[in-house]
Design a protein around this motif. Structure first.
Motif, PDB file in Angstrom:
ATOM      1  N   SER A 182      19.444  15.398  -6.277  1.00  0.00           N
ATOM      2  CA  SER A 182      19.648  15.461  -5.013  1.00  0.00           C
ATOM      3  C   SER A 182      18.548  14.588  -4.264  1.00  0.00           C
ATOM      4  O   SER A 182      18.553  14.008  -3.224  1.00  0.00           O
ATOM      5  CB  SER A 182      19.946  16.965  -4.459  1.00  0.00           C
ATOM      6  OG  SER A 182      18.538  17.601  -4.805  1.00  0.00           O
ATOM      7  N   ARG A 183      17.129  14.909  -4.653  1.00  0.00           N
ATOM      8  CA  ARG A 183      16.232  14.341  -4.115  1.00  0.00           C
ATOM      9  C   ARG A 183      16.099  12.844  -4.389  1.00  0.00           C
ATOM     10  O   ARG A 183      16.093  12.148  -3.505  1.00  0.00           O
ATOM     11  CB  ARG A 183      14.941  14.844  -4.662  1.00  0.00           C
ATOM     12  CG  ARG A 183      14.546  16.192  -4.155  1.00  0.00           C
ATOM     13  CD  ARG A 183      13.198  16.718  -4.436  1.00  0.00           C
ATOM     14  NE  ARG A 183      12.782  16.478  -5.870  1.00  0.00           N
ATOM     15  CZ  ARG A 183      13.005  17.853  -6.497  1.00  0.00           C
ATOM     16  NH1 ARG A 183      13.322  18.948  -6.169  1.00  0.00           N
ATOM     17  NH2 ARG A 183      12.579  17.527  -8.020  1.00  0.00           N
ATOM     18  N   THR A 184      16.631  12.482  -5.604  1.00  0.00           N
ATOM     19  CA  THR A 184      16.805  11.150  -6.137  1.00  0.00           C
ATOM     20  C   THR A 184      17.782  10.143  -5.238  1.00  0.00           C
ATOM     21  O   THR A 184      17.542   9.172  -4.779  1.00  0.00           O
ATOM     22  CB  THR A 184      16.972  10.807  -7.564  1.00  0.00           C
ATOM     23  OG1 THR A 184      15.769  11.633  -8.359  1.00  0.00           O
ATOM     24  CG2 THR A 184      16.880   9.452  -7.900  1.00  0.00           C
ATOM     25  N   VAL A 185      18.832  10.726  -5.204  1.00  0.00           N
ATOM     26  CA  VAL A 185      19.998  10.098  -4.698  1.00  0.00           C
ATOM     27  C   VAL A 185      19.373  10.061  -2.917  1.00  0.00           C
ATOM     28  O   VAL A 185      19.906   8.884  -2.419  1.00  0.00           O
ATOM     29  CB  VAL A 185      21.307  10.950  -4.498  1.00  0.00           C
ATOM     30  CG1 VAL A 185      22.397  10.271  -3.515  1.00  0.00           C
ATOM     31  CG2 VAL A 185      21.707  11.078  -6.000  1.00  0.00           C
ATOM     32  N   GLY A 186      18.789  11.126  -2.345  1.00  0.00           N
ATOM     33  CA  GLY A 186      18.498  11.048  -1.077  1.00  0.00           C
ATOM     34  C   GLY A 186      17.490   9.746  -0.916  1.00  0.00           C
ATOM     35  O   GLY A 186      17.600   9.233   0.390  1.00  0.00           O
ATOM     36  N   ARG A 187      16.463   9.696  -1.648  1.00  0.00           N
ATOM     37  CA  ARG A 187      15.635   8.511  -1.435  1.00  0.00           C
ATOM     38  C   ARG A 187      16.272   7.111  -1.531  1.00  0.00           C
ATOM     39  O   ARG A 187      16.077   6.312  -1.050  1.00  0.00           O
ATOM     40  CB  ARG A 187      14.484   8.623  -2.526  1.00  0.00           C
ATOM     41  CG  ARG A 187      13.303   9.705  -2.249  1.00  0.00           C
ATOM     42  CD  ARG A 187      12.213   9.456  -3.144  1.00  0.00           C
ATOM     43  NE  ARG A 187      12.457   9.663  -4.519  1.00  0.00           N
ATOM     44  CZ  ARG A 187      12.342  10.831  -5.298  1.00  0.00           C
ATOM     45  NH1 ARG A 187      11.986  12.011  -4.794  1.00  0.00           N
ATOM     46  NH2 ARG A 187      12.653  10.787  -6.638  1.00  0.00           N
ATOM     47  N   LEU A 188      17.240   7.308  -2.766  1.00  0.00           N
ATOM     48  CA  LEU A 188      18.237   5.976  -3.078  1.00  0.00           C
ATOM     49  C   LEU A 188      18.819   5.562  -1.806  1.00  0.00           C
ATOM     50  O   LEU A 188      19.019   4.188  -1.377  1.00  0.00           O
ATOM     51  CB  LEU A 188      18.892   6.293  -4.116  1.00  0.00           C
ATOM     52  CG  LEU A 188      18.388   6.076  -5.554  1.00  0.00           C
ATOM     53  CD1 LEU A 188      19.040   6.394  -6.473  1.00  0.00           C
ATOM     54  CD2 LEU A 188      17.528   4.587  -5.754  1.00  0.00           C
TER      55      LEU A 188
END
Length: 946
Positions: free
Chosen positions: A122-128
């Protein structure tokens, strides 16, 4: 003869070889053959020995392995025998309980690890999916070196990720999160509920479950955001070529710019080639991002190639429709601070941007679909299925996921998962059919949107806004904005449509031409039709006419007594002569305030018409060649397009302009004629007011006729006002001559004495005749010229002066003849009476007198009148031209000419020729010649009558 080689197999000894039966070459051949046979046999022997050795080694290894297996079997049997004891079995039972607790602990650890991985997803997708461009590669944290600024910027650009790459990574991470969630079977009891578990473990499992629920909600919103961003990327269009070149130039390195400045700059061809390369590179990058976005959509929704193409066409059609749906109120809210002309220009700007965006979406869809299908998109979808998801290098390089740690806690369904996507469900024929249907609907959407964007607001609407509603600002696209939009739209279509395959660009080109031509013709008719505002201004002025106010205008030389509101011309030229010249011209042409309003309205309209004519010339000068190097068009196609866009369309506009001007001037002529007819027939308007109104109309018509459109050859433009101008001149003359005629009739014609009788010319034995006019007649012409000057020198065209002379001649002849026939003192039978006048009876001195003149006095008065009439005939007589030559047409005598004959008959002068110093002339000829000479000497004193 060839040497026969002996058979080596028959030789048994060396003696047979070296016998006399064999020659030396044969011996050498035998030697060579023997060596070959020896080598062959040695090779076969070595092969047989090696094979046997390998077989022996294999047998030895088998024996060793069997021995090892036997030892292992014996060890196992010994161990099994040792563990079958009573104490051993009891220990196993005791250890089994502790083993169950260990399994539960392992399951909790696995669940916690997957929950952590889910949070990381979830954090990675948010940053992407954030607006910033984060650097998520493994080598992102590189140390700062002492490299130059140019290398630093180059590395930064290389490290940045495009939206396509970020969407691909985000979709893969979301697929991984979906697999993790599907693997977490909460109902089956991933978290066992054992009574032996500690309270701390239960609390830890509850925290893990709440973390999983939070991650679910976050990932759900991120999936929706991913779909929205994918649609944004799909409906994004590249900027135009010039904007791309400008953007690339701004992003160019400072060192490159400085180097170019030092070298004197590149030549024009090199710069154009560089801009074209940058444009192609930007287009290729945008298409790669689109391909990655389509792949990301396919991953996120497990859609095949057919569904992906349908989704792309659907998004593009929606984007085209939305490009034209931004209404005025919404745009006004975005630009509330801009008012007036800025808002008008802004409206034209955003309308043009929307139209260009819609066309760019249409052309880009055609080119993108043809570029991605039938090969690139299926191959890209196939590439997503070739390796497992966790083996993807891009995912493993994301440091935040920590797949090197968390992957071993994932099940086999996650570790060996490969995306299943249908990549071969769309062939070239189906893609071509889908694109053709979409292109047909898209062209209709674009044409309707273009027509909507070009629609003109109704300026004639007088509807008042509702209470509480702000007044609507009237805005519309003018001709220049329409032509600019037409140029940009057609250039974009010509540039891009030549790249599309299987489409006829002339169909949409004809539709766009029809829309633009229709709108330009409508705007042209509206602008030319605004000439009616000039007529409305004239009608409003006549409706609100005020004597002494509307007809007041400044005299050229100024007059402080009569023109108190107008000062003398300022002759101070310290700041230039522009204002001085403008003031002189304004006064000379009689441009009063009311005239200036009508003329200003016409000048404003004339500027608009000139702009339309300039637009037509601009359309004729445009060239529509395709400047692409990789596209070669047929010369017939280019010539046909040039004929349509630069000849046929401008000619249509020009013809419509001519017809509109003809109609507009006819309507204006009819309107002004109707207004004057209403004034002329009105009984409530005085003759003076009518004359002042006629002056106003003459000035307005003169100003309009002097500023007629130069490009128009219409007859209605040249005939403006010619029908009523004679009536206007007659009305002006009636006002101008009334005061001088009254003064002349009341004072000059009533005089009975002859001033200057002693100065009469006496030539030889001829009768004495007058040589100068009487002072009253001289004053009459002076008053008449002064009245003409007061009315305005600009009014007196040759036709107006001819009308004035005609009326003065007729009225003078009528009143003088009446006096000649009715005055008692001019009658020969009148009796001389010396009686006194009765105090109670008073008679008009202009028609009768109580005292009769003597015959000599009467003849002298008539002779003076004869000279005065001859002199007046030279100035205001209608037959003055013939009188200059001494010849008169007896059949066409009117006014003063008839009066002259009547007075001559009453003078008693002989019609016979007299001998005098200048030759043989009749008395009448002598008077006419003297009057003509005197007029030549004094004509310049009456400039307007000369």
């Amino acid at each position: 003869m060839a040497i026969t080689e002996p058979d080596v197999g028959l030789l048994t000894s060396s003696a047979q070889i070296f016998s006399s039966n064999h020659t030396l070459p044969q011996i050498r051949a035998i030697h060579k053959t023997l060596h070959v046979q020896v080598d062959d046999k040695a090779t076969r022997l070595r092969t047989q020995v090696g094979g046997s050795y390998r077989e022996l080694l294999g047998t030895a290894e088998t024996i060793v392995q069997m021995r090892t297996d036997m030892e292992g079997a014996q060890t196992t049997l010994a161990g099994m025998g040792g563990r079958c004891g009573r104490a051993v079995v009891g220990g196993k039972v005791t250890a089994l309980a502790s083993f169950v607790d260990h399994e539960q602990e392992q399951s909790s650890l696995s669940l916690a690890a997957r929950a952590r991985l889910l949070e990381a997803c979830s954090r990675t997708v948010g940053r992407l999916l954030s607006r910033t461009n984060p650097d998520l590669s493994a080598n992102a944290a590189s140390k700062t070196t002492k490299a130059s600024a140019r290398q630093q910027r180059h590395q930064n650009r290389q490290q940045q990720q495009s939206w396509g790459e970020r969407l691909m990574l985000a979709s893969k991470v979301l697929v991984l999160s979906r697999l993790l969630l599907s693997g977490m079977n909460e109902k089956s009891g991933d978290v066992p509920s054992s009574k032996t578990r500690s309270k701390q473990s239960a609390l830890q499992d509850a925290a893990v479950l709440s973390s999983i629920e939070a991650s679910k909600r976050t990932l759900g919103s991120l999936r929706r955001r991913l779909r929205d961003i994918i649609e944004v990327v799909e409906r994004s269009v590249p900027t135009t070529a010039s904007e791309k070149a400008a953007a690339e130039a701004e992003e160019a390195d400072d060192d490159d710019i400085d180097g170019a400045n030092e070298d004197g700059g590149d030549d024009e061809d090199a710069r154009e080639q560089r801009d074209r390369n940058r444009t192609l590179s930007a287009a290729a990058t945008a298409r790669d991002d689109l391909l990655r976005a389509l792949c990301a959509h396919s991953l996120a929704t497990t859609s095949g190639a057919r569904d992906v193409l349908w989704q792309l066409l659907h998004v593009r059609s929606q984007a085209m429709a939305l490009a034209f749906e931004m209404d005025d109120e919404e745009h006004q809210n975005h630009h509330q601070a801009d008012l007036g002309q800025q808002l008008l220009d802004c409206r034209a700007s955003w309308k043009a941007d929307n139209v260009l965006r819609g066309l760019a979406l249409y052309t880009k869809t055609l080119l993108d679909v043809q570029a991605l299908l039938p090969h690139r998109l299926p191959e890209a979808l196939l590439g997503l299925k070739r390796r497992a998801l966790l083996d993807d290098d891009a995912l493993r390089q994301i440091e935040g996921l920590r797949l090197d740690v968390y992957s071993r806690w994932c099940g086999e369904d996650v570790q060996y998962f490969k995306p299943y996507i249908r990549h071969n469900d769309l062939d070239a024929t189906q893609a071509r059919e889908m694109l053709s249907k979409w292109a047909e609907r898209g062209s209709e959407v674009f044409v309707s949107g273009l027509q909507k964007a070009l629609e003109q607001a109704d300026e004639s609407s007088t509807d008042k806004p509702r209470p509480g509603q702000p007044p609507a600002i009237r805005r519309y696209l003018d001709m220049h904005a329409i032509v600019d939009l037409r140029t940009r739209v057609l250039q974009l279509w010509i540039h891009d449509s030549s790249k599309a395959r299987g489409f006829d660009p002339s169909e949409l080109l004809d539709k766009m031409r029809a829309v633009f031509n229709q709108q330009m013709l409508q705007v042209l008719a509206t602008k030319v039709g605004k000439l009616r505002l000039v007529g409305s201004e004239v009608a409003a002025t006549l409706a609100s006419w005020q004597d002494g106010v509307s007809d007041r205008h400044a005299q050229l030389w100024g007059n402080s007594n009569t023109d108190k509101d107008y000062k003398a011309i300022d002759t101070d030229l310290s700041e230039g002569a522009v204002s001085f010249v403008r003031d002189v011209v304004t006064r000379l042409h009689g441009r009063s305030d009311v005239v200036a309003k009508a003329v200003t309205s016409y000048i404003t309209w004339r500027h608009v018409v000139d702009d339309v004519a300039a637009v037509v010339d601009q359309l004729r000068k445009q060239r529509w060649d395709n400047d692409m190097d990789d596209i070669v068009e047929d010369e017939d196609t280019i010539a046909q397009r040039q004929q349509l866009l630069s000849k046929d369309d401008p000619q249509t506009l020009h013809d419509r302009l001519e017809a509109a001007l003809d109609t507009a001037f006819q309507d204006l002529n009819t309107q002004i004629a109707a207004e004057w007819a209403a004034v002329a027939k009105s009984d409530t308007i005085s003759a003076t007011t009518k004359g002042n109104i006629a002056m106003y109309l003459v000035r307005v018509l003169r100003e309009i006729r002097s500023r007629r459109p130069a490009t128009s050859s219409s007859t209605a433009v040249g005939q403006l006002g010619l029908q009523i101008i004679p009536e206007l001149h007659a009305a002006i003359v009636r006002v101008v001559v009334v005061s001088p005629l009254e003064q002349f009739t009341s004072k000059t014609l009533t005089r009975k004495t002859v001033a200057g009788r002693g100065l009469w010319d006496v030539a030889g034995t001829s009768a004495a005749l007058p040589s100068t006019p009487s002072p009253g007649v001289f004053r009459f012409l002076r008053d008449l010229s002064t009245a003409m000057d007061t009315a305005g020198m600009d009014l007196w065209s040759p036709a107006a002066v001819a009308q004035l002379k005609k009326q003065v001649s007729e009225q003078l002849g009528e009143q003088w003849t009446k006096l000649l026939e009715t005055a008692d003192y001019l009658q020969e039978t009148a009796e001389k009476t010396n009686g006194s006048k009765d105090d109670d009876e008073k008679e008009d001195t202009s028609t009768s007198s109580t005292e009769a003149l003597s015959a000599d006095d009467r003849r002298d008065l008539l002779k003076q009148w004869l000279f005065d009439i001859a002199w007046l005939r030279c100035s205001v007589g209608s037959d003055s031209a013939s009188s200059t030559t001494g010849k008169k047409d007896k059949s066409k005598k009117k006014g003063i000419a008839e009066l002259e004959d009547a007075v001559f008959k009453r003078t008693g002068l002989s019609e016979d020729k007299e001998a005098n110093g200048s030759g043989s002339r009749t008395p009448q000829q002598r008077i006419s010649k003297a009057a003509l000479d005197y007029w030549k000497k004094t004509s310049l004193l009456f400039g307007l009558l000369a």
